[in-house]
Design a protein around this motif. Structure first.
Motif: not given
Length: 354
Positions: A161-163, A255-258, A271-272
């Motif tokens: 998860i990239k924040v 999924w998180w990137d999308k 994307i991380s």
């Protein structure tokens, strides 16, 4: 390259880094020692290290961080760096514990069960948490910890998860919250299964499979499996779920990137990808098929837990307790509901296939 090296030298070569490094190392070693005692063994070294870090936060804040803004910022940066980088190193080293030969022979029936269990648990827990109003980041971390392997899964998935920099503190608080929830939940259900498992009419093997397929930490599955005289099959079932961490981390990164990625100003997404998971698989392959490495696997795994313990203690040093109190209740409820469903499902699968 020169600028890169100079940047990292300034972050690493500080008195705060030395100080926090020594404190977290001591916390990790103490946690590894304490886990051998009854009661503590149910929590495991990582959870104990996190708790020690949370306690140490108060004297560090009072006697060191409060001296100046520079001291406070230095402690925060050092703890953040240790929790982030040593986490990845520890998970890579933990790969040596995963004997692929055993999984693909003795555990061949466990692998498809693990895939189904992990997938359903993450999807169900995430959706329950979101229905209860839990934010997506905390929801997916709690779901991963419930479905895969506790604290290690929470921290491993967090790497997917990239924040933005301004959200790093919130992310760290979510990590601690998820780890704490899973620690409590895993301990409760380990005690429930040990106490009531023999009353269900399941065989010892079926009880071992249930423990390995439903309990949260490796320590929980081992403790319950040992109580049933089925520690080997419980461990194999649990390690089958651990293997799913690799696939889950990659899928969740995409999924998180999308769905939740912060768009940069140039409109491009990055994307991380959890590259350290490839190191985890590499370590598993080396530990399984290289005879020399196989002889020192216990020492490498012990070192992995020391490194991971340092990361967990560093995380505890930076936790925001008010944020835990405000956001934890609904995520706890989501994990509780999912854990009940998971235990029943695991028992049904064990009775059906074993």
């Amino acid at each position: 390259m020169k600028e890169f090296c100079e940047k990292w030298r300034k972050r690493i070569a500080t008195k705060e880094m030395v100080f926090i490094g020594i404190v977290t190392l001591a916390a990790s070693i103490i946690a590894s020692w304490l886990k051998q005692f009854p009661g503590f063994s149910l929590f495991g070294a990582l959870i104990i290290a996190l708790l020690i870090g949370m306690v140490l936060q108060f004297p560090i804040r009072k006697w060191y961080s409060s001296r100046s803004p520079e001291h406070k910022a230095g402690v925060k940066d050092a703890a953040g760096l240790i929790s982030n980088k040593l986490l990845r190193l520890g998970i890579i080293l933990l790969g040596f514990k995963l004997n692929l030969q055993v999984l693909f022979t003795q555990g061949i029936k466990c692998l498809p069960i693990a895939a189904v269990v992990v997938t359903l648990t993450i999807v169900v827990c995430y959706n329950i948490a979101r229905k209860l109003g839990v934010d997506p980041q905390l929801a997916v971390l709690v779901a991963g910890g419930t479905g895969i392997c506790g604290a290690a899964a929470v921290m491993g998935l967090s790497g997917s998860i990239k924040v933005p920099p301004e959200q790093e503190d919130e992310k760290a608080n979510n990590e601690v919250m998820a780890v704490a929830i899973i620690a409590i939940m895993g301990t409760i259900f380990a005690l429930v299964e040990i106490a009531f498992g023999p009353l269900t009419g399941l065989t010892n093997t079926q009880l071992g499979i249930t423990a390995g397929a439903s309990l949260h930490e490796i320590a929980h599955a081992v403790a319950a499996g040992d109580a049933f005289g089925a520690v080997d099959i419980a461990t194999i079932m649990k390690l089958s779920r651990v293997l799913m961490l690799v696939f889950a981390a990659i899928i969740i990164a995409i999924w998180w990137d999308k769905n939740h990625s912060q768009m940069p100003s140039d409109g491009k997404r990055k994307i991380s990808f959890p590259w350290f998971m490839l190191g985890f698989i590499g370590a598993s392959i080396i530990g399984t098929f290289v005879p020399f490495i196989a002889t020192i696997t216990p020492q490498l795994v012990d070192f992995a837990y020391i490194v991971l313990g340092m990361a967990m203690a560093a995380l505890g040093i930076t936790v925001n307790f008010s944020a835990l109190a405000k956001k934890g209740q609904k995520a706890f409820l989501a994990s509780l509901i999912t854990s009940i469903l998971l235990m029943c499902f695991a028992a049904g699968v064990a009775a059906l296939f074993f």
